[in-house]
Design a protein around this motif. Structure first.
Motif, short mmCIF file in Angstrom:
data_model
loop_
_atom_site.label_atom_id
_atom_site.label_comp_id
_atom_site.label_asym_id
_atom_site.label_seq_id
_atom_site.Cartn_x
_atom_site.Cartn_y
_atom_site.Cartn_z
N SER A 46 35.00 40.58 45.80
CA SER A 46 36.40 40.16 46.00
C SER A 46 36.51 39.20 47.17
N ASP A 167 39.19 38.72 38.84
CA ASP A 167 38.57 39.87 39.53
C ASP A 167 38.64 41.13 38.66
N GLU A 168 37.51 41.57 38.15
CA GLU A 168 37.40 42.82 37.39
C GLU A 168 38.54 42.99 36.38
MG MG Z 1 36.52 44.00 44.67
#
Ligand code: MG
Ligand code: ADP
Length: 230
Positions: A46, A167-168
């Protein structure tokens, strides 16, 4: 090169010392390609996205977006660049509860000062592209988790970004819906020629990506070859 992260080091304050979140990280992402960043929790994934998004300025190194070096830009210049060039999809789709799907997208473009005519048409076209043509007038609570994540992705594309940072995106989805979201991201990357970075802690589906890089304790190793197997 649409996105270039060059020799970036990022530290955070940590008690009396500093914690090194990114340790001389370099990453190149050409237009129309998708790079997966894989690594365990706390490895710096991140942080790397935040640096690429120009949300966090690294201690050293360069971040070049659409040909412009960003680390010495002022805040206003950076936020203008972010608005025009960068689409960001966070892990949790933070949609506004009171707005319909098409309005979530229209608000995004409205904030960035585009003329309001044609916005609805563009929003509907993007919802169609993510497979939600029939959900335009639904509010978040009327959508499934996977559908909300698709709205989130469509919203990030509203300003036609050249860099797409994700992000994910599948962490809250089951395997099948997660795979469908990844397929969608690959398709959008090709169609819209974005330089896409996808962070995941999941090694599944890596064979769909153009490149993969592994990050461990803030150190990134990019595999320059197409991914053959996860
Ligand atoms: Mg992360
Ligand atoms: P990942 O996304 O791979 O889980 P992060 O980039 O969130 O990793 O975090 C990398 C490291 O930096 C971790 O040790 C985390 O605790 C630390 N960290 C992340 N953000 C901050 C912050 N704002 N302040 C201090 N430490 C942070």
């Amino acid at each position: 090169m649409t996105l270039l992260v060059h020799d970036v080091t990022l530290t955070y304050p940590d008690g009396d010392g500093r914690l090194t979140a990114l340790d001389h990280v370099s990453l190149e992402v050409p237009a129309g390609t998708l790079t997966a960043i894989v690594g365990p929790s706390g490895s710096g994934k991140s942080s790397l996205l935040a640096v690429a998004a120009t949300l966090v300025t690294p201690d050293s190194g360069a971040v070049v977006v659409a040909g412009r070096e960003t680390t010495r830009m002022g805040a206003a210049e950076k936020s203008a660049l972010r608005r025009e060039k960068i689409g960001i999809v966070f892990q949790q789709p933070n949609l506004l509860a009171s707005l319909t799907a098409v309005e979530q997208l229209q608000v995004m473009a409205h904030l960035s000062g585009r003329p309001s005519r044609q916005l609805r048409r563009r929003a509907l076209e993007l919802l169609d592209a993510v497979g939600l043509a029939d959900k335009a007038d639904k509010r978040p609570h009327q959508l499934s988790g996977g559908q909300r994540q698709r709205v989130n992705i469509a919203r990030a594309l509203m300003n036609e970004p050249t860099v797409l940072l994700v992000d994910e995106p599948t962490s809250a989805l089951d395997h099948e819906r997660g795979a469908a979201v990844l397929d969608l991201l690959v398709t959008l990357t090709r169609e819209r020629s974005t330089a896409t970075v996808l962070v995941t802690h999941d090694h599944a589906h890596l064979d769909r990506m153009d490149r993969a890089a592994t990050i461990t304790d803030g150190r990134l190793v990019q595999n320059p070859d197409p991914v053959v197997a996860a």
